[in-house]
Design a protein around this motif. Structure first.
Motif, PDB file in Angstrom:
ATOM      1  N   THR A 194       0.800  -1.194   0.078  1.00 48.29           N
ATOM      2  CA  THR A 194       0.134  -0.063   0.210  1.00 48.29           C
ATOM      3  C   THR A 194       0.609   1.397   0.213  1.00 48.29           C
ATOM      4  O   THR A 194       0.286   2.039  -0.499  1.00 48.29           O
ATOM      5  CB  THR A 194      -1.181   0.255   1.318  1.00 48.29           C
ATOM      6  OG1 THR A 194      -1.861  -0.822   1.345  1.00 48.29           O
ATOM      7  CG2 THR A 194      -1.496   1.281   0.841  1.00 48.29           C
ATOM      8  N   GLN A 244      -7.623   0.255  -0.931  1.00 47.74           N
ATOM      9  CA  GLN A 244      -7.801  -1.235  -0.548  1.00 47.74           C
ATOM     10  C   GLN A 244      -9.120  -0.449   0.747  1.00 47.74           C
ATOM     11  O   GLN A 244      -8.866   0.541   0.886  1.00 47.74           O
ATOM     12  CB  GLN A 244      -6.033  -1.306   0.640  1.00 47.74           C
ATOM     13  CG  GLN A 244      -6.343  -2.500   1.377  1.00 47.74           C
ATOM     14  CD  GLN A 244      -4.823  -2.749   2.172  1.00 47.74           C
ATOM     15  OE1 GLN A 244      -4.383  -2.125   2.063  1.00 47.74           O
ATOM     16  NE2 GLN A 244      -5.263  -4.427   2.691  1.00 47.74           N
ATOM     17  N   ASP A 247      -5.191  -1.670  -4.973  1.00 47.29           N
ATOM     18  CA  ASP A 247      -4.649  -2.577  -3.987  1.00 47.29           C
ATOM     19  C   ASP A 247      -5.989  -3.160  -3.570  1.00 47.29           C
ATOM     20  O   ASP A 247      -6.976  -3.236  -2.916  1.00 47.29           O
ATOM     21  CB  ASP A 247      -4.837  -1.049  -2.575  1.00 47.29           C
ATOM     22  CG  ASP A 247      -3.296  -1.230  -1.995  1.00 47.29           C
ATOM     23  OD1 ASP A 247      -3.108  -2.614  -1.578  1.00 47.29           O
ATOM     24  OD2 ASP A 247      -3.094  -0.590  -0.947  1.00 47.29           O
ATOM     25  N   GLU A 248      -5.214  -4.868  -3.517  1.00 50.81           N
ATOM     26  CA  GLU A 248      -5.867  -5.438  -3.028  1.00 50.81           C
ATOM     27  C   GLU A 248      -7.785  -5.962  -3.115  1.00 50.81           C
ATOM     28  O   GLU A 248      -8.257  -5.582  -2.569  1.00 50.81           O
ATOM     29  CB  GLU A 248      -5.970  -5.823  -1.252  1.00 50.81           C
ATOM     30  CG  GLU A 248      -4.834  -6.035  -1.505  1.00 50.81           C
ATOM     31  CD  GLU A 248      -4.373  -6.786   0.465  1.00 50.81           C
ATOM     32  OE1 GLU A 248      -5.402  -7.491   0.441  1.00 50.81           O
ATOM     33  OE2 GLU A 248      -3.438  -5.918   0.309  1.00 50.81           O
TER      34      GLU A 248
END
Ligand SMILES: Nc1ncnc2c1ncn2[C@@H]1O[C@H](COP(=O)(O)OP(=O)(O)OP(=O)(O)O)[C@@H](O)[C@H]1O
Ligand SMILES: [Mg+2]
Lengths: 278, 247
Positions: B41, B78, B156-157
């Motif tokens: 991140t 995220q 992000d994820e």
């Protein structure tokens, strides 16, 4: 003759009340969703220090109060944007300091026997034409701001990181907002005093939030609720011959409690309907 | 092309990430892997301009900070750090991505609507985003990222909280939009199995760049162990998706 003068003051009070209601309705919902409801408390007390300084220097307190309030608003914003503390922390510390400073300054200006109670709790009989012009000026700025910058404000209140990436000048918009809150608070302090000012900017928005869903409806409802409560407060105080500040705050709080209740009832109805349908 | 040189990102005195040299090629699907707290991140936030850093990043030969002044990057944060409870409609959320475009309101709305269609979310356009499920919100945020029309998409994820079916649909969708919009996609994920199958390139990060054999598209056991610690490895079946949990 006396009746006429009273009416004139009442009319001016109603007019400034109407202006304040619109200003609060536009700004309040953003304050609420940015979770900085304490800001009103901070800046109104800062205003008090400004007023006190004006009195000590023997100049008109209003311009000094404006400078003080904007300075404090920007400073609170600066500490929370650059430091690791939220707005509420700096406000919690600074508002005591501002109050202490105000009392200190007033006690220094010994020759002047000021009506501190008037500044603390407001006195609509003391409202001057200058106060009214200031209020209308602030209203103009707030409406202009809402037309030009509310989209950016919505974006950054919803998701500041993405707003920044998308190109919104989030820093500039934030400080503009802080300055406008400060101006609005000065006007409200003029109206209901230092102690009572903060609920007027927050409570109508908070009430509207539990009644409406869309942001635009929340803004409109905030304005309407603020108008209704401020008008009721003024008329109530006049007919019972009590101080107008507390009277307005009673109504504002009462409507807030009613809205909580209405929100609860809506919720109960909703869950009942859902459990019935099972 | 994104070029990273002597990058160092710090939180106060803690250096969370340092990368000596890294080149991210255009038009490919790059996966970022690494353990929790490894700095994925951090890297992504530095890339999109949300974190200050030391060193040099260039995008298409232009200094990164100058590039960001004029261009948005498609970004999906995220989960859990995404947005507030502010009442905003799905369409308005996607419109955020078009902020830099000088276009009239109705054009902006129409464009935003088109991007909602890409993710089959057009029926939700006037709904409050806070009233959608997590997966639906994720699609709206993907639409917003694409609406920037950036050639770079950084995720992000994005798979956190998606069920296996949604995950594989998501990968198919990524492949599709990558080709349709000719994107460079950079995506962090913990899913070794899926990544091995879909990614063109894997960037392994654990506070610094962890080298791995680029010619074998798949991370080997030893490489995974190096990245995540000695006790963890992967089952060497690359096609049994359902049996592979997050490492
Ligand atoms: N705001 C912050 N302040 C201080 N340290 C931070 C901050 N954010 C992250 N860190 C630290 O930086 C390191 C890298 O964090 P980062 O969030 O980049 O990891 P990650 O690889 O994304 O992990 P995950 O897989 O859990 O998302 C961690 O050690 C974390 O504790
Ligand atoms: Mg992370």
């Amino acid at each position: 003759m006396f009746e006429f003068f009273t009416l004139f003051f009442i009319q001016r009070a109603l007019l400034i009340g109407a202006v304040i209601a619109i200003v609060s309705g536009f700004i309040g919902p953003f304050i609420l969703y940015r979770k900085m409801s304490f800001i009103g408390v901070g800046i109104s007390h800062g205003t008090f220090a400004g007023i006190a300084l004006g009195i000590l220097l023997g100049v008109s307190p209003l311009p000094v109060a404006i400078i003080f309030a904007i300075g404090l608003g920007i400073f609170i914003g600066f500490t929370s944007r650059t430091g690791k503390i939220s707005e509420d922390v700096s406000i919690g510390i600074l508002f005591s300091f501002a109050m202490a400073l105000g009392i200190f300054l007033i006690s220094l200006s010994s020759g002047y026997h000021t009506d501190i109670m008037g500044y603390l709790f407001g006195d609509i009989l003391a409202i001057s034409n200058n106060d009214l012009y200031l209020a209308i000026g602030v209203l103009g700025s707030v409406v202009l701001w809402y037309i030009l910058r509310s989209r950016q404000m919505k974006y950054m209140t919803f998701d500041e990181d993405f707003a920044k990436i998308a190109g919104v000048p989030v820093g500039i918009d934030y400080y503009i907002f802080m300055a406008l809150i400060s101006l609005a608070i000065v006007v409200i302090v003029n109206f209901v005093g230092v102690i009572l000012a903060s609920s007027i900017i927050i409570a109508p928005a908070a009430s509207a939030k539990s009644l409406a869903k869309r942001f635009s409806s929340i803004v409109i409802l905030s304005i309407v609720l603020a108008e209704v409560t401020i008008f009721s407060g003024i008329i109530f105080s006049y007919s019972l011959n009590i101080s107008s500040g507390p009277s307005i705050v009673f109504f504002v709080t009462f409507v807030f409690l009613l809205s909580l209740l209405a929100g609860k009832i809506k919720f109960i109805k909703y869950t009942k309907r859902n459990s019935n349908s099972e | 092309m994104i070029k990273v040189n002597s990058l160092s990102v710090r939180y106060d005195n803690f250096e969370a990430l340092s990368i000596l040299s890294l080149t991210i090629e255009d038009g490919k699907f790059h996966a970022i892997m690494g353990p929790n707290g490894g700095g994925k991140t951090t890297f992504i936030k530095a890339l999109v301009g949300l974190l200050p850093y030391e060193g040099r990043i260039e995008i298409d030969g232009i200094d990164h900070k100058r590039y960001l002044k004029k261009n948005s990057i498609g970004y999906l944060a995220q989960r859990g750090s995404q947005f507030s409870q502010f009442p905003i409609t799905v369409l308005e959320v996607v419109e955020m991505g078009r902020y830099r475009f000088k276009e009239p309101d109705h054009t902006r709305k129409n464009k935003a609507f088109e991007f909602l269609k890409v993710f089959e979310m057009e029926n939700f356009a006037s709904k409050n985003i806070n009233e959608l499920s997590g997966g639906q919100q994720q699609r709206v945020l993907m639409a917003r990222a694409l609406a920037t029309e950036s050639k770079i998409l950084i995720l992000d994820e994005p798979l956190t909280g998606m069920d296996p079916k949604a995950q594989s649909l998501f990968y198919d969708m990524i492949k599709r939009i990558k080709d349709d919009f000719k994107l460079t996609i950079i995506m962090s994920s913990h899913d070794v199995g899926f990544i091995s199958e879909y990614a063109d390139n894997i960037i392994c990060i654990n506070r610094e760049l962890i080298p791995h054999d680029k010619s074998a598209k798949v991370l080997t056991c030893t490489e995974v162990s190096k990245l995540y610690g000695p006790k963890i490895g992967i089952v060497e079946h690359h096609h049994l998706h359902s049996e592979k949990d997050d490492v």
